[in-house]
Design a protein around this motif. Structure first.
Motif, mmCIF file in Angstrom:
data_model
loop_
_atom_site.group_PDB
_atom_site.id
_atom_site.type_symbol
_atom_site.label_atom_id
_atom_site.label_comp_id
_atom_site.label_asym_id
_atom_site.label_seq_id
_atom_site.Cartn_x
_atom_site.Cartn_y
_atom_site.Cartn_z
ATOM 1 N N LEU A 49 1.096 -3.193 4.530
ATOM 2 C CA LEU A 49 0.887 -3.435 5.959
ATOM 3 C C LEU A 49 -0.585 -3.530 6.329
ATOM 4 O O LEU A 49 -0.981 -4.378 7.116
ATOM 5 N N VAL A 50 -1.426 -2.642 5.783
ATOM 6 C CA VAL A 50 -2.837 -2.630 6.167
ATOM 7 C C VAL A 50 -3.779 -2.969 5.018
ATOM 8 O O VAL A 50 -4.977 -3.037 5.214
ATOM 9 N N MET A 51 -3.262 -3.161 3.817
ATOM 10 C CA MET A 51 -4.115 -3.508 2.677
ATOM 11 C C MET A 51 -3.316 -4.344 1.697
ATOM 12 O O MET A 51 -2.135 -4.591 1.902
ATOM 13 N N MET A 52 -3.959 -4.787 0.631
ATOM 14 C CA MET A 52 -3.285 -5.593 -0.382
ATOM 15 C C MET A 52 -3.853 -5.276 -1.755
ATOM 16 O O MET A 52 -4.922 -4.663 -1.872
ATOM 17 N N ARG A 53 -3.115 -5.688 -2.789
ATOM 18 C CA ARG A 53 -3.561 -5.449 -4.158
ATOM 19 C C ARG A 53 -3.345 -6.720 -4.967
ATOM 20 O O ARG A 53 -2.285 -7.339 -4.904
ATOM 21 N N PHE A 54 -4.379 -7.098 -5.715
ATOM 22 C CA PHE A 54 -4.307 -8.258 -6.593
ATOM 23 C C PHE A 54 -4.041 -7.761 -8.006
ATOM 24 O O PHE A 54 -4.731 -6.865 -8.500
ATOM 25 N N LEU A 55 -3.058 -8.345 -8.679
ATOM 26 C CA LEU A 55 -2.685 -7.955 -10.036
ATOM 27 C C LEU A 55 -3.065 -9.068 -10.996
ATOM 28 O O LEU A 55 -3.051 -10.249 -10.635
#
Length: 142
Positions: A49-55
């Motif tokens: 919701l407030v952040m993201m993660r790149f894999l």
């Protein structure tokens, strides 16, 4: 004094076209060790919701392991990649990048398994250490 050279055995697999020996030169798959492999990176995205993660999962991959890695990352991105405002734009771009990666992986010929390896020497059963009967605890202390 010369060291005797063992006779060469016939390779269990047919030589790969363009390879100098029975096994192709170049990178081998990071998962199964097969060749040929291509050095690519499979990408994924998780949106919160407030952040993201790149894999990312760096290669090299053979054809079958690379297709499986792209499939797994895309399935995870389809489920976990949409949960943020910016992720609505970033997730489709990530999956399009994976399609380009998949096209490079699918250009590879069928994977050739790695050369067989001799098993590690083990201790003979007769010389293995033994545990006297009844010396091991029967359960937790009361």
């Amino acid at each position: 004094m010369s060291i005797p050279v063992p006779p060469q055995q016939n390779a269990p697999h047919a030589p790969h076209p363009g390879a100098g020996g029975p096994y192709p030169a170049g990178p081998s798959c990071r998962f199964c060790g097969s060749t040929p492999a291509v050095n690519v990176t499979v990408r994924g995205h998780q949106g919160f919701l407030v952040m993201m993660r790149f894999l990312s999962l760096p290669g090299p991959f053979c054809r079958s392991c690379g297709e499986a890695a792209v499939r797994r990352m895309n399935l995870n991105s389809l489920w976990q990649g949409w949960w943020g405002l910016a992720s609505l734009v970033i997730n489709p771009v990530t999956m399009l990048v994976n399609l380009a990666t998949l096209s490079r992986i699918r250009k590879l010929p069928a994977p050739v398994p790695p050369a067989p390896v001799a098993p590690a020497p083990t201790m003979p059963y007769e010389s293995a250490p033994t545990v006297p009967y009844g010396s091991a605890p029967a359960g937790p202390p009361r």
